[in-house]
Structures are given as C-alpha cells and as structure tokens.
Enzyme design. Structure first.
Site, short mmCIF file in Angstrom:
data_model
loop_
_atom_site.label_atom_id
_atom_site.label_comp_id
_atom_site.label_asym_id
_atom_site.label_seq_id
_atom_site.Cartn_x
_atom_site.Cartn_y
_atom_site.Cartn_z
N ASP A 121 3.46 -4.44 7.64
CA ASP A 121 2.25 -3.62 7.58
C ASP A 121 1.07 -4.56 7.85
OD1 ASP A 121 -0.03 -2.28 6.90
OD2 ASP A 121 0.69 -1.56 4.95
N HIS A 180 0.87 -1.19 0.00
CA HIS A 180 0.00 0.00 0.00
C HIS A 180 0.91 1.24 0.00
CE1 HIS A 180 -2.68 3.00 1.90
NE2 HIS A 180 -3.69 2.24 1.54
N GLN A 218 -4.15 -4.95 7.06
CA GLN A 218 -5.17 -5.92 6.62
C GLN A 218 -4.97 -7.25 7.35
OE1 GLN A 218 -7.67 -5.05 4.66
NE2 GLN A 218 -6.92 -3.12 3.87
N CYS A 262 -4.72 2.60 -3.66
CA CYS A 262 -3.44 3.06 -3.07
C CYS A 262 -2.36 2.01 -3.27
CB CYS A 262 -3.59 3.34 -1.57
SG CYS A 262 -4.68 4.68 -1.20
N1 PLP Z 1 -1.58 -0.53 4.55
C1 PLP Z 1 -2.58 -1.24 4.02
C2 PLP Z 1 -2.32 -2.63 3.52
C3 PLP Z 1 -3.87 -0.68 3.94
O1 PLP Z 1 -4.86 -1.39 3.40
C4 PLP Z 1 -4.07 0.64 4.44
C5 PLP Z 1 -5.40 1.28 4.32
O2 PLP Z 1 -6.11 1.10 3.37
C6 PLP Z 1 -2.99 1.32 5.01
C7 PLP Z 1 -1.76 0.72 5.04
C8 PLP Z 1 -3.13 2.71 5.54
O3 PLP Z 1 -3.90 2.73 6.67
P1 PLP Z 1 -4.34 4.14 7.33
O4 PLP Z 1 -4.79 4.99 6.20
O5 PLP Z 1 -5.40 3.77 8.26
O6 PLP Z 1 -3.15 4.68 8.01
#
Ligand code: PLP
Length: 406
Positions: free
Chosen positions: A199, A122, A202, A364
């Site tokens: 990360d 992401h 998910q 994203c």
């Molecule tokens: N990483 C992953 C895999 C995500 O799906 C998301 C959100 O869609 C994020 C990071 C970012 O999360 P946040 O916007 O809550 O900080």
C-alpha cells in the site's frame, strides 16, 4: 536545493487565511493541496478537451483518449515500472486493493489460506481481506509493531507459513510515519513463493519509489495525496500476477465482444478498467505526477527529512505531549495526544482556531489504535510545501491547547 518559498507559490490555497490566520495545512496525510498546473489542467480538460474516452472516433474523443492514456506511461515512470501495461488506472488505493482482493486473491486462494498483514495497516488494506475471510474462509495473520512503531521485516517474513498466499503491507504508516522496508519483506516472501502487495498511499508521497527495485507484485497509489484530483489513482501489477487475475468490475471498455452466451474481454490492463473512468481526474493526476517529478522526488524527500527532524525535536521537547511511536525510519507524519485533553477533537478544534489544519480521530487504523491502547489521536502530517515557521506555529498552538485543556 529545494526552494520551499517558490514552491508554495504554486499552490493558490496556501495564501488564504482560516479563522483570520494564515492557513497552516498539516493534514496532508488525508489529502494534499493542488498546484495551479493541476487546477489549470482540470479546467482546460473540461473547458476545451472533454469527451468520453476509448469510444468515439471524433476529434475530442481522440484527444481526451490520448491525454487519458498518456497517464499510464507517466505513472509507470513515477513508480519505476518497466512497462506501462503493468499500470491499472483507477479511483485510488481503495479501489486498487479491492481489485486485487476480488480479481486476484479470490481466484488464487481458498479456505484456510493465509494473508499476512501488519497491525499498522489502513482500513483500505484490511477490510478487503476481511471480505475474503467472510466469503471464502481465508485467515488473516497479524504482525505487531514494537512499542516505538517499528515493523521488523523479519517478523513479517517469519509469519509466512505453508498456507500463506499473500503479504499485504503498507510502505509508510499513515499514523506513525513509520517507513517499512518493503524490499526486504518482498525478498523474504518471494523466497517462499509468496506475492507481496504494498500500500503505497503514503510511501509514494514522501520519497522516490521504484517498484522494479522493491520487486513487489502490487503497488497501490492514490492521486489525491499526490497533488492530483480526488477520484484518481493507479495500481502497479506485475505481468505474471496480471495474467492470474480476473476482471473485478464488468461493463463497457473492459470488453471486446459481448454475446448472449459468452464475452471476450479486452486485453490487460484495460480489462481491469470497466465503465467510463475518471477521465479528467486521471488527466489531472498525470499532470500532478509530472509536477512532482519536475520538483524531484529525491529533493522532496531530502527537504521533508529536514522538516521531520525539526518537528521531531520541537514536538519531542513538549513535556505535555505524547508522541505516538518513535520509529527508527520515520516520514513526516506525527500523531500525538495531550495531557489533560479529553479528546483529540478538542485539540484539533483549538488548532483550527489558529488556522492550523490537523486530523483527529482513529485515522482509519483501528487495529493500530487498539495496539497502542488509545481510541484517538491528533495527526500533523507534513508536505514539501510546509515550512519551519509552520512547525513553530503548531508548537505555539499546542502550548495554547495545553493551557486551555490541561
Ligand atoms: N492506505 C493508506 C496508508 C492511506 O493513508 C489511505 C488514505 O488515507 C488509504 C490507504 C486509502 O486511500 P484512498 O481513500 O484514497 O483510496
């Protein structure tokens, strides 16, 4: 046995209609819905228990501080961390990863050093590393997924070279649902002395997580995908890494003494939490994690696996639908395009008319979309409160979309 019908009653929004149809909420990858216990906790925190934390000596400030601080222990339990002092509370994964980029990586990396990433990350696990590339000359080394969307842990380990200082990888793709073997990656990276950031935005939503078992150095989660309020989250940071980290944001709360010529920081993890935090959001986040742990993350995982298999079979049977990625180990996230549909937005608009919420766009995940050779897709992402009937509603609506657009 997981009782989905009873669980659905915990979520008031699930009984509403959208465009005259019962809501079918399949945009959980973007953000999950909130159970009544979280809504009540947030209301109570504002109505009866609100004050700033860590500062006052009065009753309400102490009460709010106690409630806020108790969340550190709840997150530690949820993630299987040994010590709650390894938990930094924050506003979500994006802040968590930026903290690691500025607070740890910038301190411990120099020009020419490498960060190994997968193409499936992401943007929140890409852009902070680009900042370091732009500012310090670090090099981003990319590992591809195969055409099914699998990420081979050995390929990540093989990408590690003498200049690699960090591996930053997702636990589960927010586009393909691929589950990544982060334990194997961590083992291989640690054998070469390289720390690992996971990360978990998910991954932590769909199955139990144990950071002690994974062995990773950093594990980031975000509250709003875990049935908590937006603007809440946390990151696990192993003690050894925390000792190597400098504060990223300066201000009140993270400091013990401030003088004209020097400052003395608070102890970790507080020194990484500057300013007035998301007090009520964090309190709600703690209640959400308690709620999930009471349901049982293992039960949630087993139920979702059933949904995933059913959705894979029913969506896979639609010959006009192109599912993106069929990884061997897949969570409840499906991305697809349709024959004849000009843009993913057209599909999601038709589904919306039937009360079905999905996401359309590039999710994203620019490098993954480039890798797959598409500019956008639709994504249906399931949660433990979704049902078999909702899969059928999605399939019916996709037939309609195909008839209208194909
Ligand atoms: N990483 C992953 C895999 C995500 O799906 C998301 C959100 O869609 C994020 C990071 C970012 O999360 P946040 O916007 O809550 O900080």
């Amino acid at each position: 046995m997981f009782d989905v019908n009873a669980t659905r009653k915990d979520f008031p929004i699930l009984s509403r209609t959208v465009n005259g149809k019962p809501l079918v909420y399949l945009d959980n990858g973007a953000s999950s819905q909130k159970p009544q216990v979280v809504i009540d906790a947030v209301t109570k925190a504002y109505a009866e228990e609100y004050a700033n934390v860590h500062r006052g000596l009065h009753f309400l400030s102490n009460l709010a501080t106690e409630k806020y601080e108790s969340v550190r222990g709840i997150v530690a339990k949820f993630l299987g961390a040994r010590d709650e002092d390894e938990i930094v509370l924050n506003s979500g994964t994006t802040e968590g990863i930026n903290m690691v980029a500025y607070g740890w990586a910038m301190e411990n990396m120099s020009a020419g050093d490498e960060i190994v990433l997968s193409v499936m990350e992401h943007h929140a696990n890409i852009v902070p590393w680009h900042f370091l590339r732009e500012r310090c000359g670090v090099v981003l080394k990319w590992v591809d997924v195969d055409h099914h969307g699998n990420l081979d842990p050995q390929a990540v380990i093989d990408a590690i070279g003498p200049k690699t200082r960090l591996v930053a990888v997702t636990h589960m793709s927010n586009v393909l649902g691929t589950r990544v073997d982060v334990k194997a990656i961590t083992k291989g990276a640690h054998a070469q002395g390289v720390p690992v950031l996971v990360d978990g935005s998910q991954g932590a939503v769909h199955a139990p997580v144990n950071v002690d078992d994974i062995g990773c150095d950093f594990y980031a989660i975000t509250g709003h995908k875990l049935c908590g309020p937006s603007g809440s989250g946390a990151i696990f940071v192993k003690k050894e890494r925390m000792a190597e980290m400098r504060p990223f944001i300066g201000g009140g709360d993270m400091i013990k003494e401030v003088h004209k010529d020097h400052v003395i920081y608070n102890d970790a993890p507080m020194k990484f939490e500057a300013g007035t935090p998301g007090i009520v959001q964090t309190i709600g986040f703690g209640v959400a994690l308690d709620y999930l742990m009471t349901l049982g993350m293992d039960k949630i995982a087993a139920y979702e696996d059933q949904l995933t298999k059913e959705a894979a079979q029913k969506l896979g049977a639609l010959n006009f639908l192109h599912l993106q990625g069929q990884p061997n180990d897949k969570g409840a996230i499906f991305s697809f395009t349709l024959d004849g549909a000009g843009h993913a937005h057209d599909i999601s608009t038709i589904l919306d008319k039937r009360g079905i919420a999905v996401r359309a766009g590039q999710h994203c995940a620019g490098p993954l979309m480039d890798h797959m050779g598409i500019t956008a897709s639709c994504r249906a992402s399931f949660a433990f409160y979704n049902t078999s009937q909702e899969i059928d509603a999605l399939v019916d609506a996709l037939h309609l979309a195909h008839d209208l657009l194909g």
